[in-house]
Design a protein around this motif. Sequence first.
Motif, PDB file in Angstrom:
ATOM      1  N   SER A 210       0.700  -1.173  -0.041  1.00 49.50           N
ATOM      2  CA  SER A 210       0.043   0.042   0.017  1.00 49.50           C
ATOM      3  C   SER A 210       0.767   1.261   0.025  1.00 49.50           C
ATOM      4  O   SER A 210       0.472   2.191  -0.697  1.00 49.50           O
ATOM      5  CB  SER A 210      -0.893   0.037   1.150  1.00 49.50           C
ATOM      6  OG  SER A 210      -0.353  -0.087   2.493  1.00 49.50           O
ATOM      7  N   GLN A 211       1.943   1.223   0.803  1.00 42.55           N
ATOM      8  CA  GLN A 211       2.917   2.298   0.912  1.00 42.55           C
ATOM      9  C   GLN A 211       3.499   2.527  -0.413  1.00 42.55           C
ATOM     10  O   GLN A 211       3.669   3.706  -0.946  1.00 42.55           O
ATOM     11  CB  GLN A 211       4.021   2.143   1.877  1.00 42.55           C
ATOM     12  CG  GLN A 211       3.424   2.186   3.420  1.00 42.55           C
ATOM     13  CD  GLN A 211       4.585   2.125   4.358  1.00 42.55           C
ATOM     14  OE1 GLN A 211       5.659   1.752   3.997  1.00 42.55           O
ATOM     15  NE2 GLN A 211       4.226   2.108   5.579  1.00 42.55           N
ATOM     16  N   SER A 214       1.062   3.956  -2.915  1.00 38.68           N
ATOM     17  CA  SER A 214       0.812   5.442  -2.703  1.00 38.68           C
ATOM     18  C   SER A 214       1.990   6.426  -3.145  1.00 38.68           C
ATOM     19  O   SER A 214       1.784   7.420  -3.565  1.00 38.68           O
ATOM     20  CB  SER A 214       0.456   5.768  -1.042  1.00 38.68           C
ATOM     21  OG  SER A 214       1.768   5.399  -0.391  1.00 38.68           O
ATOM     22  N   SER A 217       1.787   6.323  -7.040  1.00 37.84           N
ATOM     23  CA  SER A 217       0.648   7.151  -7.566  1.00 37.84           C
ATOM     24  C   SER A 217       1.183   8.565  -7.239  1.00 37.84           C
ATOM     25  O   SER A 217       0.838   9.592  -8.205  1.00 37.84           O
ATOM     26  CB  SER A 217      -0.663   6.851  -6.649  1.00 37.84           C
ATOM     27  OG  SER A 217      -0.399   7.233  -5.254  1.00 37.84           O
ATOM     28  N   GLU A 218       1.928   8.721  -5.933  1.00 32.67           N
ATOM     29  CA  GLU A 218       2.385  10.292  -5.795  1.00 32.67           C
ATOM     30  C   GLU A 218       3.314  10.635  -6.927  1.00 32.67           C
ATOM     31  O   GLU A 218       3.370  11.773  -7.628  1.00 32.67           O
ATOM     32  CB  GLU A 218       2.883  10.496  -4.581  1.00 32.67           C
ATOM     33  CG  GLU A 218       1.895  10.608  -3.442  1.00 32.67           C
ATOM     34  CD  GLU A 218       2.550  10.560  -2.033  1.00 32.67           C
ATOM     35  OE1 GLU A 218       3.536  10.541  -1.822  1.00 32.67           O
ATOM     36  OE2 GLU A 218       1.818  10.971  -1.067  1.00 32.67           O
TER      37      GLU A 218
END
Length: 464
Positions: A210-211, A214, A217-218
């Motif tokens: 998940s990290q 994220s 995605s950033e």
Amino acid sequence: METLSFPRYNAAELVIHIRSKLLTGADGKNLSKNDLYPNPKPEVLHMIYMRALQIVYGIRLEHFYMMPVNSEVMYPHIMEGFLPVSNLFIHLDSFLPICRVNDFEIADILYPKAKRTSRFLSGIINFIHFREECRGTYMEFLKQYKTSVDKMQQLNIAHQEALMKLEKLDSVPVEEQEEFKQLTDDIQDLQQSLNQEFRQKTMVLQEGNSQKKSDISEKTKRLNELKLSVVSLKEVQDNLKTKIVDSPEKVKNYREKMKETVQKLKHSRQEVMEKYEIYRDSVDCLPSCQLEVQLYQKKIQDLADNREKLTSILKESLNLEDQIENDQSELKKLKTEENSLKRLMIVKKEKLATAQFKINKKHQDITQYKRTVIEDCNKVQEKRGAVCERVTTINQEIQKIKSAIQQLKDATEREKLKSQEIFVSLKTALEKYHEGIEKASEECAARIDKKSTELKRRMFRMSS
């Protein structure tokens, strides 16, 4: 009496059967056809009848010459010659109806006839044959009963042993209870620890994924923003420049050309600056040219600023690409770690499966052994039922034989009663005969006294 239930034998057959069944030794050898036909001898017949009664009832020879204890006779010495005949008649009168002969009389003992004696002897021989066959079957039934009782005992012992074995199999022995409990506890601990490790590692991997997602995605957002800024800058550059490299395949060449152009511009700028300084000294007097030069200087500064912006944007894009590649490599590493953990989990699951398979196999072996023991017990029970059925049939046949024996006993008691009645009648007749003899003797004595008195009187008369 012609329709009989036993075969009629002739004299030769009777001699053969009597020699084989009744008389043995010298008596059987001395027996001949003339002793039975055409004029049977009473002594031989008495011997044959006595031997038959000995075989059937177990009566001894002494019993035929003994006075019954329950009878009272005034003069037993008178009946010494008549006792064997009367005892023989009493026993034969109760025995021959069993042999399907119902017309036996005392005259058949005292004055035998050939046809009647042959019929009586054939009935007795037929009954002895029947007795031997029944005795053989009865002995076989007794043997079968004894063997069945022994088998029942053995089967009961085997059944009890099988029940003991089943109890032992159902109950874990004391020596193995600790090991069994330890194994079960170890298996439960392993399952719990593996489940906890799997959950923890899955949670860690999910958090890392998940990290990473994220971060990716950033970074993709930043890339998109940078790309938009690059596009806007390119549009600005298009507006500023007239020459744009349109083909994407020549981007690297275009960058190299741009670098070369930048270097050339730097050299040209230095040259221009040098020339500008030279010309500034020389053209101080030309104010109109100064304005144009200032315009050129502003344009050059704008181009330099745009070049610096492009270089910074390119550096940032390169850095982002390097970061993306690093993130992808980290993702690959995480995936390899996840696969290794999955492999470890599979190995541990396989170990657990093998342990569970061994336990299930042991349980299956125990259940199979229980099934075999139960099948053996069922077979033993079936054999026991068959033996019980045989025992019940044997008991029923024994009861039938006992009932037949009881019927024979009842018949013998009836015949005994008849013989007692005959004996009482004979006793009364003998007593009457004795009374008559006494009366006759008294009358004879009185007559003799009278005649002697008369003779004495006549003698006295003759002498006078």
